[in-house]
Design an enzyme around this catalytic site. Structure first.
Site, PDB file in Angstrom:
ATOM      1  N   ASP A  59       0.837  -1.210   0.000  1.00  0.00           N
ATOM      2  CA  ASP A  59       0.000   0.000   0.000  1.00  0.00           C
ATOM      3  C   ASP A  59       0.871   1.260   0.000  1.00  0.00           C
ATOM      4  O   ASP A  59       0.353   2.380  -0.086  1.00  0.00           O
ATOM      5  CB  ASP A  59      -1.016  -0.011   1.148  1.00  0.00           C
ATOM      6  CG  ASP A  59      -0.373  -0.070   2.515  1.00  0.00           C
ATOM      7  OD1 ASP A  59       0.872  -0.199   2.600  1.00  0.00           O
ATOM      8  OD2 ASP A  59      -1.116   0.006   3.515  1.00  0.00           O
ATOM      9  N   SER A  60       2.185   1.078   0.049  1.00  0.00           N
ATOM     10  CA  SER A  60       3.101   2.212  -0.157  1.00  0.00           C
ATOM     11  C   SER A  60       2.844   2.841  -1.530  1.00  0.00           C
ATOM     12  O   SER A  60       3.290   3.963  -1.785  1.00  0.00           O
ATOM     13  CB  SER A  60       4.558   1.757  -0.044  1.00  0.00           C
ATOM     14  OG  SER A  60       4.796   0.639  -0.883  1.00  0.00           O
ATOM     15  N   ASP A  98      -1.186  -6.137  -0.339  1.00  0.00           N
ATOM     16  CA  ASP A  98      -1.478  -5.522   0.960  1.00  0.00           C
ATOM     17  C   ASP A  98      -2.968  -5.287   1.153  1.00  0.00           C
ATOM     18  O   ASP A  98      -3.660  -4.854   0.223  1.00  0.00           O
ATOM     19  CB  ASP A  98      -0.797  -4.144   1.034  1.00  0.00           C
ATOM     20  CG  ASP A  98       0.397  -4.126   1.964  1.00  0.00           C
ATOM     21  OD1 ASP A  98       0.553  -5.063   2.778  1.00  0.00           O
ATOM     22  OD2 ASP A  98       1.186  -3.173   1.870  1.00  0.00           O
ATOM     23  N   LYS A 128      -1.222  -9.408   2.771  1.00  0.00           N
ATOM     24  CA  LYS A 128      -0.426  -8.942   3.913  1.00  0.00           C
ATOM     25  C   LYS A 128      -1.268  -7.959   4.707  1.00  0.00           C
ATOM     26  O   LYS A 128      -1.998  -7.158   4.123  1.00  0.00           O
ATOM     27  CB  LYS A 128       0.863  -8.271   3.442  1.00  0.00           C
ATOM     28  CG  LYS A 128       1.684  -7.671   4.595  1.00  0.00           C
ATOM     29  CD  LYS A 128       3.104  -7.353   4.199  1.00  0.00           C
ATOM     30  CE  LYS A 128       3.274  -6.012   3.523  1.00  0.00           C
ATOM     31  NZ  LYS A 128       2.853  -4.842   4.322  1.00  0.00           N
ATOM     32  N   GLU A 130      -1.169  -5.453   8.500  1.00  0.00           N
ATOM     33  CA  GLU A 130      -0.364  -4.928   9.598  1.00  0.00           C
ATOM     34  C   GLU A 130      -0.972  -5.299  10.941  1.00  0.00           C
ATOM     35  O   GLU A 130      -2.190  -5.211  11.117  1.00  0.00           O
ATOM     36  CB  GLU A 130      -0.274  -3.399   9.491  1.00  0.00           C
ATOM     37  CG  GLU A 130       0.528  -2.932   8.297  1.00  0.00           C
ATOM     38  CD  GLU A 130       0.649  -1.407   8.217  1.00  0.00           C
ATOM     39  OE1 GLU A 130       0.326  -0.715   9.209  1.00  0.00           O
ATOM     40  OE2 GLU A 130       1.064  -0.927   7.143  1.00  0.00           O
ATOM     41  N   GLU A 197       9.316  -4.291  10.019  1.00  0.00           N
ATOM     42  CA  GLU A 197       9.762  -2.993   9.489  1.00  0.00           C
ATOM     43  C   GLU A 197      10.428  -2.166  10.576  1.00  0.00           C
ATOM     44  O   GLU A 197       9.855  -1.927  11.646  1.00  0.00           O
ATOM     45  CB  GLU A 197       8.565  -2.230   8.889  1.00  0.00           C
ATOM     46  CG  GLU A 197       8.992  -0.887   8.300  1.00  0.00           C
ATOM     47  CD  GLU A 197       7.997  -0.278   7.321  1.00  0.00           C
ATOM     48  OE1 GLU A 197       7.000  -0.946   6.962  1.00  0.00           O
ATOM     49  OE2 GLU A 197       8.246   0.872   6.914  1.00  0.00           O
TER      50      GLU A 197
HETATM   51  O1  KIV Z   1       3.532  -1.118   1.590  1.00  0.00           O
HETATM   52  C1  KIV Z   1       4.664  -1.595   1.427  1.00  0.00           C
HETATM   53  O2  KIV Z   1       5.329  -1.382   0.397  1.00  0.00           O
HETATM   54  C2  KIV Z   1       5.207  -2.416   2.491  1.00  0.00           C
HETATM   55  C3  KIV Z   1       6.665  -2.726   2.425  1.00  0.00           C
HETATM   56  C4  KIV Z   1       7.455  -1.510   2.626  1.00  0.00           C
HETATM   57  C5  KIV Z   1       7.031  -3.818   3.353  1.00  0.00           C
HETATM   58  O3  KIV Z   1       4.510  -2.796   3.367  1.00  0.00           O
END
Ligand code: KIV
Length: 284
Positions: A59-60, A98, A128, A130, A197
């Site tokens: 989600d970055s 994510d 994924k 958090e 992280e």
């Molecule tokens: O959102 C993302 O790109 C991430 C990575 C930095 C691990 O969670």
């Protein structure tokens, strides 16, 4: 986009040949480091696919692609659109998408509905999310129903407002105990791997030794079982590079210089030459 603007790359989805599976990634623990990079688009996925074990549609992308202030503004639709592009353009790496903020925290059932939608509409192999101890029940709920989960502990960007910033984790004994508890809880709940992280590196190494699942570090030092970074950071695309990145290219410089040359050539009538356009005499 007109056909003239379509690049030479094929847009046809690649047929899966031997995509790495969740058990294969889990089985890398203790054999060799897991190599992961983020990818948000089809061209980038095509370039990275053969080089890595995991393509993470993180989600970055909210900050990297859309210039948003944090990952909190990213939607389920955003993740599905980019997840589908990455899965369609890759055939080797395990694809992980994510779960965005707000799509999984309310309850295990809410998380299941969102994760099932991500898996159904992108054909990714895992999601994924958090969280540590507080998400253990949700991780157990998802994994029991066939959704492989990569957990994400330590610095959790979706918590940036409650933590007050992007600071490294594991400074106090209290924080270290909580991170260790998170790691053990998500493993017990059935996560097949965990992103750590910006966890203080001694602690990250200790946790990596304690867990049976691979830890994938980002800014957590060499003691993790694998590494992930944001690809655009690795490529040197931004003015500011996080401390834990060793850029392997200067894409920012390459792009600026190419744009400068292009502008110069257009302004001075150097580009396009007659050979860069169609001619009935030559092309028919
Ligand atoms: O959102 C993302 O790109 C991430 C990575 C930095 C691990 O969670």
């Amino acid at each position: 986009m007109t056909p003239c603007h379509v690049s030479g790359m094929s847009t046809a989805p690649k047929q899966p040949k031997s995509r790495l599976s969740v058990p294969q990634i889990r089985g890398l623990k203790g054999t060799r480091p897991v190599v992961a990079l983020t990818a948000y688009t089809a061209p980038m996925a095509r370039l990275l696919d053969e080089q890595v074990d995991v393509l993470l549609v993180g989600d970055s992308l909210g900050m990297v692609l859309y210039g948003l202030p944090s990952t909190l503004q990213v939607t389920l639709e955003d993740m599905i659109r980019h997840g589908r592009a990455v899965v369609n353009a890759s055939a080797h790496a395990l694809s992980v998408v994510d779960m965005p903020f707000g799509s999984y925290q309310a309850s295990p059932q809410v998380a299941f509905d969102a994760a099932a939608r991500i898996m159904r509409e992108t054909a990714c192999s895992a999601v994924k999310l958090e969280g540590g101890e507080e998400m253990a029940e949700t991780i157990a709920f998802l994994t029991a129903r066939g959704i492989p989960v990569m957990a994400h502990i330590g610095l959790k960007p979706q918590h940036v407002h409650s933590t007050g910033g992007y600071r490294y984790q594991g400074r106090s004994e209290e924080e270290r105990t909580a991170i260790r508890r998170d790691a053990l809880a998500i493993e017990k709940a059935g996560a097949f791997s965990v992103v750590m992280e910006c966890v203080e590196q001694e602690l990250a190494m200790e946790i990596s030794r304690e867990l049976a699942i691979p830890t994938i570090g980002i800014g957590s030092g060499p003691g993790c079982d694998g590494q992930v970074v944001v690809t655009e950071d690795m490529l040197g695309l931004f003015e500011r590079t996080p401390k834990f990145i060793a850029p392997l290219a200067d894409l920012r410089g390459v792009i600026q210089s190419a744009a400068q040359t292009y502008a110069h050539e257009v302004r001075n009538g150097v580009y396009p030459a007659a050979t860069h356009a169609f001619s009935r005499k030559r092309d028919d």
